[in-house]
Design a protein around this motif. Structure first.
Motif, PDB file in Angstrom:
ATOM      1  N   PRO A 192       0.843  -1.204   0.000  1.00 24.27           N
ATOM      2  CA  PRO A 192       0.000   0.000   0.000  1.00 24.27           C
ATOM      3  C   PRO A 192       0.880   1.257   0.000  1.00 24.27           C
ATOM      4  N   ALA A 193       0.310   2.370  -0.421  1.00 26.01           N
ATOM      5  CA  ALA A 193       1.043   3.635  -0.481  1.00 26.01           C
ATOM      6  C   ALA A 193       1.690   3.952   0.861  1.00 26.01           C
ATOM      7  N   GLY A 194       2.958   4.354   0.805  1.00 25.55           N
ATOM      8  CA  GLY A 194       3.691   4.744   2.003  1.00 25.55           C
ATOM      9  C   GLY A 194       4.192   3.579   2.834  1.00 25.55           C
ATOM     10  N   MET A 195       4.091   2.374   2.295  1.00 28.28           N
ATOM     11  CA  MET A 195       4.509   1.194   3.056  1.00 28.28           C
ATOM     12  C   MET A 195       5.448   0.338   2.219  1.00 28.28           C
ATOM     13  N   VAL A 196       6.070  -0.617   2.884  1.00 32.41           N
ATOM     14  CA  VAL A 196       6.869  -1.629   2.226  1.00 32.41           C
ATOM     15  C   VAL A 196       6.395  -2.984   2.750  1.00 32.41           C
ATOM     16  N   ARG A 197       6.350  -3.959   1.857  1.00 31.10           N
ATOM     17  CA  ARG A 197       5.968  -5.327   2.224  1.00 31.10           C
ATOM     18  C   ARG A 197       7.263  -6.115   2.418  1.00 31.10           C
ATOM     19  N   VAL A 198       7.443  -6.691   3.604  1.00 31.22           N
ATOM     20  CA  VAL A 198       8.613  -7.506   3.904  1.00 31.22           C
ATOM     21  C   VAL A 198       8.129  -8.946   4.027  1.00 31.22           C
ATOM     22  N   VAL A 199       8.680  -9.820   3.194  1.00 26.11           N
ATOM     23  CA  VAL A 199       8.268 -11.225   3.170  1.00 26.11           C
ATOM     24  C   VAL A 199       9.427 -12.067   3.689  1.00 26.11           C
ATOM     25  N   ALA A 200       9.198 -12.758   4.788  1.00 23.99           N
ATOM     26  CA  ALA A 200      10.224 -13.605   5.395  1.00 23.99           C
ATOM     27  C   ALA A 200       9.917 -15.069   5.064  1.00 23.99           C
ATOM     28  N   TRP A 201      10.831 -15.679   4.327  1.00 25.12           N
ATOM     29  CA  TRP A 201      10.685 -17.075   3.904  1.00 25.12           C
ATOM     30  C   TRP A 201      11.290 -17.986   4.950  1.00 25.12           C
ATOM     31  N   ARG A 202      10.583 -19.050   5.288  1.00 22.28           N
ATOM     32  CA  ARG A 202      11.120 -19.972   6.286  1.00 22.28           C
ATOM     33  C   ARG A 202      12.227 -20.822   5.681  1.00 22.28           C
ATOM     34  N   ALA A 203      13.077 -21.339   6.556  1.00 19.43           N
ATOM     35  CA  ALA A 203      14.124 -22.256   6.118  1.00 19.43           C
ATOM     36  C   ALA A 203      13.486 -23.539   5.626  1.00 19.43           C
ATOM     37  N   LEU A 204      14.129 -24.172   4.677  1.00 15.66           N
ATOM     38  CA  LEU A 204      13.639 -25.472   4.222  1.00 15.66           C
ATOM     39  C   LEU A 204      13.948 -26.517   5.282  1.00 15.66           C
ATOM     40  N   ALA A 205      12.988 -27.361   5.585  1.00 11.03           N
ATOM     41  CA  ALA A 205      13.172 -28.412   6.580  1.00 11.03           C
ATOM     42  C   ALA A 205      13.600 -29.697   5.880  1.00 11.03           C
ATOM     43  N   GLU A 206      14.314 -30.539   6.614  1.00 12.80           N
ATOM     44  CA  GLU A 206      14.726 -31.822   6.050  1.00 12.80           C
ATOM     45  C   GLU A 206      13.528 -32.753   5.888  1.00 12.80           C
ATOM     46  N   THR A 207      12.513 -32.555   6.692  1.00 18.39           N
ATOM     47  CA  THR A 207      11.297 -33.353   6.579  1.00 18.39           C
ATOM     48  C   THR A 207      10.124 -32.404   6.437  1.00 18.39           C
ATOM     49  N   SER A 208       8.985 -32.945   6.113  1.00 19.50           N
ATOM     50  CA  SER A 208       7.791 -32.101   6.038  1.00 19.50           C
ATOM     51  C   SER A 208       6.837 -32.424   7.176  1.00 19.50           C
ATOM     52  N   SER A 209       7.377 -32.953   8.281  1.00 16.93           N
ATOM     53  CA  SER A 209       6.513 -33.282   9.410  1.00 16.93           C
ATOM     54  C   SER A 209       6.037 -32.003  10.089  1.00 16.93           C
ATOM     55  N   ALA A 210       4.821 -32.056  10.562  1.00 15.33           N
ATOM     56  CA  ALA A 210       4.209 -30.873  11.176  1.00 15.33           C
ATOM     57  C   ALA A 210       5.027 -30.312  12.339  1.00 15.33           C
ATOM     58  N   PRO A 211       5.560 -31.160  13.263  1.00 20.74           N
ATOM     59  CA  PRO A 211       6.352 -30.570  14.364  1.00 20.74           C
ATOM     60  C   PRO A 211       7.576 -29.809  13.891  1.00 20.74           C
ATOM     61  N   ASP A 212       8.268 -30.329  12.869  1.00 15.93           N
ATOM     62  CA  ASP A 212       9.445 -29.620  12.351  1.00 15.93           C
ATOM     63  C   ASP A 212       9.057 -28.268  11.763  1.00 15.93           C
ATOM     64  N   LEU A 213       8.015 -28.254  10.960  1.00 22.01           N
ATOM     65  CA  LEU A 213       7.585 -27.011  10.325  1.00 22.01           C
ATOM     66  C   LEU A 213       7.060 -26.022  11.354  1.00 22.01           C
ATOM     67  N   GLN A 214       6.337 -26.510  12.355  1.00 19.94           N
ATOM     68  CA  GLN A 214       5.805 -25.622  13.396  1.00 19.94           C
ATOM     69  C   GLN A 214       6.938 -24.975  14.182  1.00 19.94           C
ATOM     70  N   SER A 215       7.978 -25.736  14.459  1.00 18.20           N
ATOM     71  CA  SER A 215       9.122 -25.197  15.188  1.00 18.20           C
ATOM     72  C   SER A 215       9.807 -24.089  14.389  1.00 18.20           C
ATOM     73  N   ILE A 216      10.023 -24.334  13.094  1.00 21.81           N
ATOM     74  CA  ILE A 216      10.657 -23.320  12.241  1.00 21.81           C
ATOM     75  C   ILE A 216       9.764 -22.076  12.162  1.00 21.81           C
ATOM     76  N   HIS A 217       8.465 -22.282  12.026  1.00 18.74           N
ATOM     77  CA  HIS A 217       7.506 -21.173  11.948  1.00 18.74           C
ATOM     78  C   HIS A 217       7.547 -20.356  13.245  1.00 18.74           C
ATOM     79  N   SER A 218       7.563 -21.030  14.376  1.00 11.65           N
ATOM     80  CA  SER A 218       7.590 -20.337  15.676  1.00 11.65           C
ATOM     81  C   SER A 218       8.887 -19.570  15.871  1.00 11.65           C
ATOM     82  N   GLU A 219      10.009 -20.161  15.469  1.00 12.21           N
ATOM     83  CA  GLU A 219      11.292 -19.469  15.597  1.00 12.21           C
ATOM     84  C   GLU A 219      11.340 -18.236  14.698  1.00 12.21           C
ATOM     85  N   ARG A 220      10.782 -18.352  13.503  1.00 13.97           N
ATOM     86  CA  ARG A 220      10.745 -17.194  12.601  1.00 13.97           C
ATOM     87  C   ARG A 220       9.888 -16.085  13.211  1.00 13.97           C
ATOM     88  N   ALA A 221       8.746 -16.438  13.793  1.00 11.53           N
ATOM     89  CA  ALA A 221       7.892 -15.435  14.440  1.00 11.53           C
ATOM     90  C   ALA A 221       8.644 -14.743  15.571  1.00 11.53           C
TER      91      ALA A 221
END
Length: 172
Positions: free
Chosen positions: A16-45
């Protein structure tokens, strides 16, 4: 890892006008298990909240940063009038991300060793963020991958902070 968006080709709406959008991409996990992804998501937050506090940035919209369900990327909207924004984004893109996560991993591993018996594997050698995408109000965008020097990051971030700049920069 089929189905995972690529930061080098994914496009985002102009900020939007007067703003910048910052997009933070999560690290790729070795597995796609929910606990691994949730941990990476929580650490990024935790990192993004720490970053905004450290640079005293007023984030207008945190997007899915604190959502319960993990996401490949989260978008934040920040007003470009903040004087420390360019420095803050540069730090997030180059140095603070790695230092912050290395310290957290070391601390967590040390705590786990003292509270549990048995041998634990070392913390994963994963990068905290896969990439950082910054989009201005004119649709100009910068994609920064790990390994970019502070000087190069400062140059491309300064470009995208100009709300009239419409270019595209892909940097690693």
């Amino acid at each position: 890892m089929a189905g995972i968006p690529d930061p080098m080709i994914k496009t985002f709406e102009p900020a939007p006008a007067g703003m910048v959008r910052v997009v933070a991409w999560r690290a790729l996990a070795e597995t796609s298990s929910a606990p691994d992804l949730q941990s990476i998501h929580s650490e990024r937050a935790a990192l993004l909240h720490w970053w905004a506090d450290a640079y005293q940035l007023e984030v207008d919209d945190w997007g899915e940063t604190d959502a319960q369900r993990p996401a490949e990327f989260v978008e934040l909207l920040i007003h470009i009038g903040e004087t420390v924004l360019t420095a803050g984004i540069g730090a997030l893109a180059t140095e603070y991300v790695n230092r912050f996560f290395v310290r957290r991993k070391e601390k967590r591993a040390k705590k786990a060793l003292t509270s549990q018996s048995g041998e634990l594997p070392p913390p994963p050698n994963a990068l905290p963020l896969r990439a950082l995408t910054i989009v201005n109000q004119s649709g100009g965008n910068v994609v920064i991958l790990d390994g970019l020097s502070t000087e190069d990051a400062a140059r491309v971030i300064a470009q995208v902070m100009n709300p009239k700049w419409k270019g595209t920069e892909l940097r690693s």
